[in-house]
Write a protein that holds these residues in place. Structure first.
Motif, PDB file in Angstrom:
ATOM      1  N   ARG A   1       0.958  -1.191  -0.100  1.00  0.00           N
ATOM      2  CA  ARG A   1       0.158   0.019  -0.069  1.00  0.00           C
ATOM      3  C   ARG A   1       0.731   1.329  -0.143  1.00  0.00           C
ATOM      4  NH1 ARG A   1      -4.705  -1.676   4.307  1.00  0.00           N
ATOM      5  NH2 ARG A   1      -5.571  -2.976   2.780  1.00  0.00           N
ATOM      6  N   ARG A   2       1.815   1.380   0.907  1.00  0.00           N
ATOM      7  CA  ARG A   2       2.738   2.401   0.842  1.00  0.00           C
ATOM      8  C   ARG A   2       3.467   2.810  -0.556  1.00  0.00           C
ATOM      9  NH1 ARG A   2       3.943   0.474   6.178  1.00  0.00           N
ATOM     10  NH2 ARG A   2       6.210  -0.430   5.261  1.00  0.00           N
ATOM     11  N   ALA A   3       3.991   1.603  -1.340  1.00  0.00           N
ATOM     12  CA  ALA A   3       4.448   1.806  -2.541  1.00  0.00           C
ATOM     13  C   ALA A   3       3.612   1.994  -3.560  1.00  0.00           C
ATOM     14  CB  ALA A   3       4.954   0.229  -2.953  1.00  0.00           C
ATOM     15  N   ILE A   4       2.270   1.638  -3.456  1.00  0.00           N
ATOM     16  CA  ILE A   4       1.306   2.192  -4.488  1.00  0.00           C
ATOM     17  C   ILE A   4       1.074   3.635  -4.185  1.00  0.00           C
ATOM     18  CG2 ILE A   4      -1.124   2.072  -5.014  1.00  0.00           C
ATOM     19  CD1 ILE A   4      -1.072  -0.860  -4.769  1.00  0.00           C
ATOM     20  N   LYS A   5       0.890   3.962  -3.067  1.00  0.00           N
ATOM     21  CA  LYS A   5       0.621   5.648  -2.620  1.00  0.00           C
ATOM     22  C   LYS A   5       1.953   6.409  -3.114  1.00  0.00           C
ATOM     23  CE  LYS A   5      -2.616   4.965   1.120  1.00  0.00           C
ATOM     24  NZ  LYS A   5      -2.695   5.317   2.510  1.00  0.00           N
ATOM     25  N   GLN A   6       2.887   5.947  -2.763  1.00  0.00           N
ATOM     26  CA  GLN A   6       4.279   6.642  -3.355  1.00  0.00           C
ATOM     27  C   GLN A   6       4.540   6.759  -4.908  1.00  0.00           C
ATOM     28  OE1 GLN A   6       8.057   4.945  -1.920  1.00  0.00           O
ATOM     29  NE2 GLN A   6       9.186   6.669  -2.601  1.00  0.00           N
ATOM     30  N   ARG A   7       4.074   5.764  -5.581  1.00  0.00           N
ATOM     31  CA  ARG A   7       4.140   5.766  -6.968  1.00  0.00           C
ATOM     32  C   ARG A   7       2.901   6.896  -7.313  1.00  0.00           C
ATOM     33  NH1 ARG A   7       3.795  -0.360  -8.644  1.00  0.00           N
ATOM     34  NH2 ARG A   7       2.942  -0.143  -6.671  1.00  0.00           N
ATOM     35  N   GLU A   8       1.775   6.793  -6.719  1.00  0.00           N
ATOM     36  CA  GLU A   8       0.455   7.660  -7.092  1.00  0.00           C
ATOM     37  C   GLU A   8       1.192   8.958  -6.848  1.00  0.00           C
ATOM     38  OE1 GLU A   8      -2.746   6.461  -5.094  1.00  0.00           O
ATOM     39  OE2 GLU A   8      -3.229   4.933  -6.562  1.00  0.00           O
ATOM     40  N   ALA A   9       1.725   9.497  -5.901  1.00  0.00           N
ATOM     41  CA  ALA A   9       2.171  10.687  -5.411  1.00  0.00           C
ATOM     42  C   ALA A   9       3.257  11.375  -6.387  1.00  0.00           C
ATOM     43  CB  ALA A   9       2.725  10.895  -4.244  1.00  0.00           C
ATOM     44  N   GLU A  10       4.052  10.474  -6.767  1.00  0.00           N
ATOM     45  CA  GLU A  10       5.359  10.807  -7.924  1.00  0.00           C
ATOM     46  C   GLU A  10       4.430  11.016  -9.080  1.00  0.00           C
ATOM     47  OE1 GLU A  10       7.780   7.530  -7.795  1.00  0.00           O
ATOM     48  OE2 GLU A  10       8.852   8.096  -5.978  1.00  0.00           O
ATOM     49  N   ALA A  11       3.421  10.431  -9.465  1.00  0.00           N
ATOM     50  CA  ALA A  11       2.772  10.426 -10.984  1.00  0.00           C
ATOM     51  C   ALA A  11       2.000  11.902 -10.781  1.00  0.00           C
ATOM     52  CB  ALA A  11       1.723   9.337 -11.235  1.00  0.00           C
ATOM     53  N   GLN A  12       1.581  12.117  -9.572  1.00  0.00           N
ATOM     54  CA  GLN A  12       0.789  13.472  -9.464  1.00  0.00           C
ATOM     55  C   GLN A  12       1.850  14.688  -9.553  1.00  0.00           C
ATOM     56  OE1 GLN A  12      -1.558  13.186  -6.012  1.00  0.00           O
ATOM     57  NE2 GLN A  12      -3.265  12.084  -7.211  1.00  0.00           N
ATOM     58  N   GLU A  13       2.790  14.572  -9.035  1.00  0.00           N
ATOM     59  CA  GLU A  13       3.801  15.557  -9.059  1.00  0.00           C
ATOM     60  C   GLU A  13       4.445  15.779 -10.271  1.00  0.00           C
ATOM     61  OE1 GLU A  13       6.347  18.666  -7.659  1.00  0.00           O
ATOM     62  OE2 GLU A  13       4.460  17.455  -6.648  1.00  0.00           O
ATOM     63  N   ALA A  14       4.545  14.719 -11.027  1.00  0.00           N
ATOM     64  CA  ALA A  14       5.109  14.637 -12.593  1.00  0.00           C
ATOM     65  C   ALA A  14       3.968  15.401 -13.389  1.00  0.00           C
ATOM     66  CB  ALA A  14       5.517  13.282 -12.892  1.00  0.00           C
ATOM     67  N   ALA A  15       2.769  15.308 -13.233  1.00  0.00           N
ATOM     68  CA  ALA A  15       1.609  15.718 -13.829  1.00  0.00           C
ATOM     69  C   ALA A  15       1.609  17.212 -13.531  1.00  0.00           C
ATOM     70  CB  ALA A  15       0.544  14.991 -13.699  1.00  0.00           C
ATOM     71  N   ARG A  16       1.858  17.648 -12.476  1.00  0.00           N
ATOM     72  CA  ARG A  16       1.818  18.987 -11.881  1.00  0.00           C
ATOM     73  C   ARG A  16       2.823  19.655 -12.464  1.00  0.00           C
ATOM     74  NH1 ARG A  16       2.003  18.189  -6.470  1.00  0.00           N
ATOM     75  NH2 ARG A  16      -0.549  17.543  -6.505  1.00  0.00           N
ATOM     76  N   ARG A  17       4.015  19.147 -12.623  1.00  0.00           N
ATOM     77  CA  ARG A  17       5.199  19.844 -13.087  1.00  0.00           C
ATOM     78  C   ARG A  17       5.146  20.003 -14.965  1.00  0.00           C
ATOM     79  NH1 ARG A  17       9.351  16.012 -10.959  1.00  0.00           N
ATOM     80  NH2 ARG A  17       9.222  16.416  -8.915  1.00  0.00           N
TER      81      ARG A  17
END
Length: 107
Positions: A57-73
């Protein structure tokens, strides 16, 4: 790390039970295989899977957060490029309001 020790110990006991089943006078090799699968491998697999759930679960949340940050950038970079392009004359990237005249009947 501690769970590895438990898994190894449990599987060792299950193997010894299976060996005792196979070498007993009334035991069979098929019984030994089922003993190892049902008393050893199945419970260990279930416990390891359940204990690994929080980490997955932690790994999934971390990947989602990284994807959101990349989309935001990417969105911020795209907005900055659009702003820079709109500062130039006639470079807004938008079509004129009435590019095609409305069609009417001939009088």
């Amino acid at each position: 790390m501690f769970i590895h020790l438990i898994v190894i110990g449990w599987l060792y006991v299950a193997v010894m039970m299976a060996v005792a089943e196979a070498t007993a006078t009334t035991g069979t090799v098929l019984g030994a295989i089922f003993t190892f699968l049902l008393y050893g491998l199945a419970p260990v697999a279930l416990v390891v899977y359940l204990m690994g759930t929080p980490g997955r679960r932690r790994a999934i949340k971390q990947r989602e957060a990284e994807a959101q940050e990349a989309a935001r950038r990417a969105a911020a970079a795209e907005a900055a490029a659009a702003q820079a392009a709109s500062d130039l004359p006639d470079q807004g990237g938008e079509a004129p309001a009435d590019a095609v005249a409305p069609v009417r009947k001939e009088p």
